[in-house]
Design a protein around this motif. Structure first.
Motif, mmCIF file in Angstrom:
data_model
loop_
_atom_site.group_PDB
_atom_site.id
_atom_site.type_symbol
_atom_site.label_atom_id
_atom_site.label_comp_id
_atom_site.label_asym_id
_atom_site.label_seq_id
_atom_site.Cartn_x
_atom_site.Cartn_y
_atom_site.Cartn_z
ATOM 1 N N LEU A 1 1.255 -15.028 -32.298
ATOM 2 C CA LEU A 1 2.584 -14.738 -31.749
ATOM 3 C C LEU A 1 3.683 -15.052 -32.753
ATOM 4 C CD1 LEU A 1 2.249 -16.038 -28.072
ATOM 5 C CD2 LEU A 1 2.285 -13.675 -28.864
ATOM 6 N N ILE A 2 3.613 -16.233 -33.365
ATOM 7 C CA ILE A 2 4.649 -16.628 -34.324
ATOM 8 C C ILE A 2 4.597 -15.763 -35.577
ATOM 9 C CG2 ILE A 2 5.416 -18.502 -35.836
ATOM 10 C CD1 ILE A 2 4.500 -20.464 -33.670
ATOM 11 N N GLY A 3 3.397 -15.566 -36.118
ATOM 12 C CA GLY A 3 3.265 -14.766 -37.325
ATOM 13 C C GLY A 3 3.612 -13.306 -37.102
ATOM 14 N N LEU A 4 3.189 -12.758 -35.975
ATOM 15 C CA LEU A 4 3.450 -11.358 -35.672
ATOM 16 C C LEU A 4 4.929 -11.114 -35.438
ATOM 17 C CD1 LEU A 4 1.984 -8.664 -35.223
ATOM 18 C CD2 LEU A 4 1.787 -9.244 -32.813
ATOM 19 N N PHE A 5 5.549 -11.983 -34.659
ATOM 20 C CA PHE A 5 6.967 -11.804 -34.349
ATOM 21 C C PHE A 5 7.825 -11.970 -35.596
ATOM 22 C CE2 PHE A 5 11.086 -13.392 -32.697
ATOM 23 C CZ PHE A 5 11.419 -12.299 -31.915
ATOM 24 N N GLY A 6 7.563 -13.032 -36.356
ATOM 25 C CA GLY A 6 8.359 -13.270 -37.554
ATOM 26 C C GLY A 6 8.136 -12.216 -38.628
ATOM 27 N N GLY A 7 6.879 -11.874 -38.861
ATOM 28 C CA GLY A 7 6.574 -10.910 -39.903
ATOM 29 C C GLY A 7 7.081 -9.522 -39.598
ATOM 30 N N PHE A 8 7.072 -9.134 -38.327
ATOM 31 C CA PHE A 8 7.504 -7.788 -37.973
ATOM 32 C C PHE A 8 9.023 -7.688 -37.877
ATOM 33 C CE2 PHE A 8 8.378 -4.317 -34.959
ATOM 34 C CZ PHE A 8 7.725 -3.287 -35.609
ATOM 35 N N ARG A 9 9.659 -8.731 -37.346
ATOM 36 C CA ARG A 9 11.112 -8.687 -37.207
ATOM 37 C C ARG A 9 11.815 -8.894 -38.534
ATOM 38 N NH1 ARG A 9 13.634 -9.281 -32.250
ATOM 39 N NH2 ARG A 9 15.509 -9.026 -33.542
ATOM 40 N N GLY A 10 11.332 -9.832 -39.327
ATOM 41 C CA GLY A 10 11.977 -10.115 -40.599
ATOM 42 C C GLY A 10 13.320 -10.803 -40.399
ATOM 43 N N GLY A 11 14.119 -10.848 -41.460
ATOM 44 C CA GLY A 11 15.460 -11.411 -41.364
ATOM 45 C C GLY A 11 15.471 -12.910 -41.144
ATOM 46 N N TRP A 12 16.561 -13.406 -40.529
ATOM 47 C CA TRP A 12 16.731 -14.850 -40.345
ATOM 48 C C TRP A 12 15.711 -15.431 -39.370
ATOM 49 C CZ3 TRP A 12 17.850 -16.756 -35.496
ATOM 50 C CH2 TRP A 12 18.298 -15.840 -34.548
ATOM 51 N N ILE A 13 15.260 -14.605 -38.416
ATOM 52 C CA ILE A 13 14.231 -15.084 -37.481
ATOM 53 C C ILE A 13 12.946 -15.399 -38.233
ATOM 54 C CG2 ILE A 13 12.766 -14.450 -35.526
ATOM 55 C CD1 ILE A 13 15.048 -12.813 -34.419
ATOM 56 N N ASP A 14 12.570 -14.516 -39.124
ATOM 57 C CA ASP A 14 11.363 -14.731 -39.919
ATOM 58 C C ASP A 14 11.513 -15.957 -40.814
ATOM 59 O OD1 ASP A 14 8.867 -14.256 -41.122
ATOM 60 O OD2 ASP A 14 9.800 -13.104 -42.728
ATOM 61 N N GLU A 15 12.702 -16.148 -41.374
ATOM 62 C CA GLU A 15 12.930 -17.293 -42.251
ATOM 63 C C GLU A 15 12.799 -18.613 -41.502
ATOM 64 O OE1 GLU A 15 16.648 -16.862 -44.197
ATOM 65 O OE2 GLU A 15 16.085 -15.059 -45.311
ATOM 66 N N ILE A 16 13.348 -18.671 -40.282
ATOM 67 C CA ILE A 16 13.257 -19.899 -39.488
ATOM 68 C C ILE A 16 11.812 -20.184 -39.095
ATOM 69 C CG2 ILE A 16 13.895 -20.964 -37.289
ATOM 70 C CD1 ILE A 16 16.569 -19.557 -37.489
ATOM 71 N N LEU A 17 11.123 -19.156 -38.611
ATOM 72 C CA LEU A 17 9.728 -19.341 -38.217
ATOM 73 C C LEU A 17 8.856 -19.693 -39.412
ATOM 74 C CD1 LEU A 17 9.273 -16.394 -35.669
ATOM 75 C CD2 LEU A 17 9.550 -18.830 -35.174
ATOM 76 N N ASN A 18 9.125 -19.075 -40.541
ATOM 77 C CA ASN A 18 8.348 -19.365 -41.744
ATOM 78 C C ASN A 18 8.611 -20.791 -42.227
ATOM 79 O OD1 ASN A 18 6.547 -18.591 -43.842
ATOM 80 N ND2 ASN A 18 8.291 -18.305 -45.219
ATOM 81 N N MET A 19 9.852 -21.259 -42.068
ATOM 82 C CA MET A 19 10.181 -22.628 -42.449
ATOM 83 C C MET A 19 9.407 -23.634 -41.584
ATOM 84 S SD MET A 19 13.944 -24.435 -42.543
ATOM 85 C CE MET A 19 14.581 -22.989 -43.408
ATOM 86 N N GLY A 20 9.371 -23.363 -40.271
ATOM 87 C CA GLY A 20 8.619 -24.237 -39.372
ATOM 88 C C GLY A 20 7.128 -24.205 -39.660
#
Length: 281
Positions: A95-114
Protein backbone atom coordinates in the motif's frame (compact mmCIF):
# COMPACT_ATOMS: atom_id res chain seq x y z
CA UNK A 1 -1.85 -20.11 -15.05
CA UNK A 2 -1.22 -23.60 -16.35
CA UNK A 3 1.78 -22.42 -18.36
CA UNK A 4 3.17 -20.65 -15.33
CA UNK A 5 2.82 -23.74 -13.15
CA UNK A 6 4.43 -25.84 -15.87
CA UNK A 7 7.42 -23.50 -16.01
CA UNK A 8 7.74 -23.54 -12.23
CA UNK A 9 7.65 -27.33 -12.11
CA UNK A 10 10.58 -27.38 -14.53
CA UNK A 11 12.69 -25.69 -11.88
CA UNK A 12 14.37 -28.16 -9.48
CA UNK A 13 14.61 -25.40 -6.86
CA UNK A 14 10.86 -24.84 -6.93
CA UNK A 15 10.06 -28.54 -6.71
CA UNK A 16 12.42 -29.04 -3.77
CA UNK A 17 11.28 -25.87 -2.03
CA UNK A 18 7.55 -26.44 -2.40
CA UNK A 19 7.92 -30.10 -1.38
CA UNK A 20 9.70 -29.20 1.85
CA UNK A 21 7.29 -26.38 2.68
CA UNK A 22 4.18 -28.43 1.95
CA UNK A 23 5.61 -31.16 4.19
CA UNK A 24 6.02 -28.67 7.05
CA UNK A 25 2.43 -27.49 6.55
CA UNK A 26 1.14 -31.06 6.56
CA UNK A 27 3.03 -31.85 9.76
CA UNK A 28 1.74 -28.70 11.46
CA UNK A 29 -1.88 -29.16 10.37
CA UNK A 30 -2.35 -32.91 10.36
CA UNK A 31 0.35 -33.96 12.80
CA UNK A 32 -2.00 -33.78 15.82
CA UNK A 33 -4.42 -36.11 14.01
CA UNK A 34 -1.85 -38.90 13.72
CA UNK A 35 0.27 -38.20 16.78
CA UNK A 36 -0.91 -37.66 20.32
CA UNK A 37 0.35 -34.13 20.78
CA UNK A 38 0.44 -33.15 24.46
CA UNK A 39 2.91 -30.45 25.45
CA UNK A 40 1.79 -30.40 29.08
CA UNK A 41 2.15 -34.06 30.02
CA UNK A 42 5.40 -34.91 31.81
CA UNK A 43 6.83 -38.40 31.81
CA UNK A 44 8.24 -38.74 35.32
CA UNK A 45 9.52 -42.23 34.62
CA UNK A 46 11.50 -41.20 31.55
CA UNK A 47 12.78 -38.03 33.20
CA UNK A 48 14.41 -34.96 31.63
CA UNK A 49 16.39 -35.27 28.40
CA UNK A 50 15.56 -38.94 27.98
CA UNK A 51 16.77 -40.61 24.81
CA UNK A 52 14.67 -41.89 21.94
CA UNK A 53 12.22 -44.68 22.75
CA UNK A 54 8.94 -46.16 21.58
CA UNK A 55 7.05 -43.76 23.84
CA UNK A 56 9.13 -40.72 22.87
CA UNK A 57 10.54 -40.90 19.36
CA UNK A 58 12.89 -37.96 19.86
CA UNK A 59 13.19 -38.19 23.62
CA UNK A 60 12.04 -35.61 26.15
CA UNK A 61 12.93 -32.06 27.11
CA UNK A 62 14.16 -30.72 30.47
CA UNK A 63 10.68 -31.20 31.98
CA UNK A 64 10.15 -34.70 30.63
CA UNK A 65 7.76 -33.57 27.91
CA UNK A 66 7.60 -35.43 24.61
CA UNK A 67 9.84 -33.64 22.14
CA UNK A 68 7.88 -34.61 19.03
CA UNK A 69 4.79 -33.01 20.57
CA UNK A 70 6.75 -29.83 21.21
CA UNK A 71 8.05 -29.78 17.64
CA UNK A 72 4.62 -30.26 16.05
CA UNK A 73 2.95 -27.60 18.16
CA UNK A 74 5.94 -25.29 17.91
CA UNK A 75 6.05 -25.60 14.13
CA UNK A 76 2.36 -24.74 13.84
CA UNK A 77 2.72 -21.70 16.09
CA UNK A 78 5.84 -20.47 14.29
CA UNK A 79 4.10 -20.79 10.93
CA UNK A 80 1.13 -18.87 12.34
CA UNK A 81 3.42 -16.02 13.42
CA UNK A 82 5.21 -16.10 10.06
CA UNK A 83 2.02 -15.94 8.00
CA UNK A 84 0.48 -13.24 10.19
CA UNK A 85 3.63 -11.13 10.05
CA UNK A 86 3.91 -11.76 6.30
CA UNK A 87 0.33 -10.62 5.63
CA UNK A 88 0.72 -7.44 7.68
CA UNK A 89 4.17 -6.51 6.36
CA UNK A 90 3.26 -7.25 2.73
CA UNK A 91 -0.02 -5.34 2.93
CA UNK A 92 1.59 -2.27 4.49
CA UNK A 93 4.57 -2.40 2.16
CA UNK A 94 2.44 -2.76 -0.96
CA UNK A 95 0.00 0.00 0.00
CA UNK A 96 2.71 2.49 0.97
CA UNK A 97 5.02 1.63 -1.91
CA UNK A 98 2.25 1.51 -4.50
CA UNK A 99 0.62 4.75 -3.41
CA UNK A 100 3.86 6.68 -3.10
CA UNK A 101 5.46 5.32 -6.24
CA UNK A 102 2.41 5.88 -8.41
CA UNK A 103 1.44 9.31 -7.10
CA UNK A 104 4.93 10.76 -6.92
CA UNK A 105 5.53 14.33 -5.78
CA UNK A 106 5.63 15.42 -2.14
CA UNK A 107 3.49 12.46 -1.05
CA UNK A 108 6.07 10.06 -2.41
CA UNK A 109 8.88 12.02 -0.76
CA UNK A 110 7.22 11.88 2.68
CA UNK A 111 6.43 8.18 2.41
CA UNK A 112 9.91 7.43 1.10
CA UNK A 113 11.43 9.38 4.00
CA UNK A 114 9.43 7.31 6.50
CA UNK A 115 10.38 4.11 4.72
CA UNK A 116 14.08 4.99 4.78
CA UNK A 117 13.82 5.78 8.48
CA UNK A 118 12.49 2.27 9.19
CA UNK A 119 15.18 0.76 6.97
CA UNK A 120 18.00 2.58 8.78
CA UNK A 121 16.84 1.48 12.25
CA UNK A 122 17.58 -2.27 12.67
CA UNK A 123 14.36 -4.26 12.84
CA UNK A 124 15.71 -6.55 15.54
CA UNK A 125 16.37 -3.61 17.86
CA UNK A 126 12.79 -2.39 17.44
CA UNK A 127 11.49 -5.91 18.06
CA UNK A 128 13.50 -6.21 21.27
CA UNK A 129 12.34 -2.82 22.56
CA UNK A 130 8.66 -3.44 21.81
CA UNK A 131 8.67 -7.04 23.05
CA UNK A 132 10.43 -6.10 26.28
CA UNK A 133 7.77 -3.45 26.89
CA UNK A 134 5.16 -6.23 27.09
CA UNK A 135 6.45 -8.14 30.09
CA UNK A 136 3.15 -10.00 30.34
CA UNK A 137 0.64 -11.03 27.74
CA UNK A 138 3.03 -11.60 24.85
CA UNK A 139 0.84 -13.82 22.72
CA UNK A 140 1.59 -15.36 19.35
CA UNK A 141 -0.74 -12.85 17.70
CA UNK A 142 0.96 -9.90 19.37
CA UNK A 143 4.40 -11.12 18.32
CA UNK A 144 3.18 -11.62 14.75
CA UNK A 145 1.65 -8.14 14.63
CA UNK A 146 4.78 -6.52 16.04
CA UNK A 147 7.00 -8.31 13.53
CA UNK A 148 4.68 -7.35 10.68
CA UNK A 149 4.59 -3.69 11.72
CA UNK A 150 8.40 -3.51 11.79
CA UNK A 151 9.21 -5.48 8.62
CA UNK A 152 7.29 -3.63 5.89
CA UNK A 153 9.93 -1.06 4.92
CA UNK A 154 11.99 -3.02 2.39
CA UNK A 155 8.80 -4.30 0.76
CA UNK A 156 7.54 -0.73 0.40
CA UNK A 157 10.79 0.38 -1.16
CA UNK A 158 10.83 -2.46 -3.66
CA UNK A 159 7.17 -2.00 -4.64
CA UNK A 160 7.69 1.76 -4.94
CA UNK A 161 10.40 1.19 -7.54
CA UNK A 162 8.10 -1.09 -9.53
CA UNK A 163 5.16 1.32 -9.30
CA UNK A 164 7.31 4.27 -10.38
CA UNK A 165 8.39 2.41 -13.52
CA UNK A 166 4.77 1.65 -14.42
CA UNK A 167 3.59 5.23 -13.95
CA UNK A 168 4.93 6.34 -17.32
CA UNK A 169 3.60 3.40 -19.35
CA UNK A 170 1.37 4.11 -22.35
CA UNK A 171 -1.63 2.20 -21.05
CA UNK A 172 -1.54 4.26 -17.84
CA UNK A 173 -1.53 7.50 -19.82
CA UNK A 174 -4.41 6.20 -21.96
CA UNK A 175 -6.42 5.34 -18.88
CA UNK A 176 -5.91 8.86 -17.54
CA UNK A 177 -7.02 10.39 -20.83
CA UNK A 178 -10.18 8.28 -20.64
CA UNK A 179 -10.94 9.82 -17.26
CA UNK A 180 -10.17 6.84 -15.02
CA UNK A 181 -9.62 7.72 -11.36
CA UNK A 182 -6.32 7.04 -9.61
CA UNK A 183 -7.87 4.21 -7.60
CA UNK A 184 -9.25 2.59 -10.75
CA UNK A 185 -5.91 2.88 -12.53
CA UNK A 186 -4.06 1.36 -9.61
CA UNK A 187 -6.48 -1.57 -9.25
CA UNK A 188 -7.01 -2.35 -12.93
CA UNK A 189 -3.79 -1.28 -14.62
CA UNK A 190 -1.00 -1.29 -12.04
CA UNK A 191 -1.71 -3.95 -9.43
CA UNK A 192 -2.14 -6.83 -11.95
CA UNK A 193 1.41 -6.20 -13.17
CA UNK A 194 2.70 -6.43 -9.60
CA UNK A 195 0.81 -9.49 -8.36
CA UNK A 196 3.63 -11.92 -9.07
CA UNK A 197 6.12 -9.59 -7.43
CA UNK A 198 3.83 -9.06 -4.42
CA UNK A 199 3.51 -12.82 -3.98
CA UNK A 200 7.30 -13.20 -3.96
CA UNK A 201 7.54 -10.41 -1.38
CA UNK A 202 4.96 -12.21 0.75
CA UNK A 203 6.95 -15.45 0.63
CA UNK A 204 10.09 -13.73 1.85
CA UNK A 205 8.17 -11.87 4.54
CA UNK A 206 6.81 -15.16 5.87
CA UNK A 207 10.32 -16.57 6.07
CA UNK A 208 11.57 -13.38 7.72
CA UNK A 209 8.71 -13.56 10.22
CA UNK A 210 9.60 -17.12 11.21
CA UNK A 211 13.26 -16.18 11.70
CA UNK A 212 12.35 -13.05 13.66
CA UNK A 213 10.09 -14.99 16.00
CA UNK A 214 12.80 -17.59 16.57
CA UNK A 215 15.36 -14.85 17.25
CA UNK A 216 13.42 -12.88 19.84
CA UNK A 217 12.04 -16.03 21.46
CA UNK A 218 15.51 -17.47 21.86
CA UNK A 219 16.57 -14.45 23.93
CA UNK A 220 13.48 -14.75 26.12
CA UNK A 221 11.21 -12.10 24.54
CA UNK A 222 8.88 -14.42 22.65
CA UNK A 223 5.32 -15.55 23.35
CA UNK A 224 4.43 -16.41 26.94
CA UNK A 225 2.73 -19.64 28.06
CA UNK A 226 2.93 -21.32 24.66
CA UNK A 227 5.35 -23.25 22.48
CA UNK A 228 7.14 -22.21 19.32
CA UNK A 229 10.36 -23.27 17.65
CA UNK A 230 12.07 -20.25 19.15
CA UNK A 231 10.73 -21.07 22.62
CA UNK A 232 12.13 -24.60 22.32
CA UNK A 233 15.56 -23.17 21.54
CA UNK A 234 15.27 -20.68 24.40
CA UNK A 235 14.42 -23.42 26.90
CA UNK A 236 17.30 -25.55 25.67
CA UNK A 237 19.65 -22.61 26.15
CA UNK A 238 18.35 -21.67 29.59
CA UNK A 239 18.53 -25.22 30.88
CA UNK A 240 22.08 -25.94 29.85
CA UNK A 241 21.41 -28.19 26.87
CA UNK A 242 23.80 -26.23 24.66
CA UNK A 243 26.59 -26.25 27.22
CA UNK A 244 26.10 -29.95 27.96
CA UNK A 245 25.90 -30.85 24.24
CA UNK A 246 22.44 -32.37 24.58
CA UNK A 247 21.83 -32.04 20.85
CA UNK A 248 18.34 -33.60 20.91
CA UNK A 249 17.12 -30.53 22.83
CA UNK A 250 18.02 -28.00 20.17
CA UNK A 251 19.13 -29.61 16.91
CA UNK A 252 15.68 -30.79 15.64
CA UNK A 253 14.09 -27.36 16.22
CA UNK A 254 17.07 -25.69 14.55
CA UNK A 255 16.76 -27.98 11.53
CA UNK A 256 13.02 -27.36 11.23
CA UNK A 257 13.49 -23.57 11.27
CA UNK A 258 16.35 -23.79 8.78
CA UNK A 259 14.55 -26.11 6.37
CA UNK A 260 11.31 -24.10 6.47
CA UNK A 261 13.01 -20.78 5.72
CA UNK A 262 15.31 -22.41 3.16
CA UNK A 263 12.30 -23.89 1.37
CA UNK A 264 10.69 -20.44 1.16
CA UNK A 265 13.94 -19.03 -0.21
CA UNK A 266 14.06 -21.71 -2.92
CA UNK A 267 10.43 -21.02 -3.87
CA UNK A 268 11.07 -17.28 -4.11
CA UNK A 269 14.26 -17.67 -6.12
CA UNK A 270 12.70 -20.08 -8.60
CA UNK A 271 9.63 -17.85 -9.04
CA UNK A 272 11.85 -14.85 -9.67
CA UNK A 273 13.58 -16.79 -12.41
CA UNK A 274 10.22 -17.48 -14.07
CA UNK A 275 8.63 -14.04 -13.62
CA UNK A 276 11.71 -12.00 -14.53
CA UNK A 277 12.59 -12.51 -18.20
CA UNK A 278 16.11 -11.13 -17.67
CA UNK A 279 16.88 -14.02 -15.31
CA UNK A 280 15.64 -16.77 -17.63
CA UNK A 281 18.25 -18.91 -19.23
Amino acid sequence: MGKLLKNLLKSPMFVIGISIFVLTLLIAVFGPLFYNVDTHARDIMAGPYAGSSAAHLLGTDHLGRDYVSLLIEGLGNSLYVGFLAGIIATTLGVLIGLFGGFRGGWIDEILNMGTNLFIVIPQFVILVLISSAFKEGRSLTLIGVVIGLTAWSWSARAVRAQASSLRSRDHIALARINGASTLTIVIKHVLPYLLSYVFMVFIMQVGSGILSEASISMIGLGPVDTTSLGIILNQAKDNGALADSIWIAFLPATLVVTLTVFALYLINTSMEGVFNPRLRK
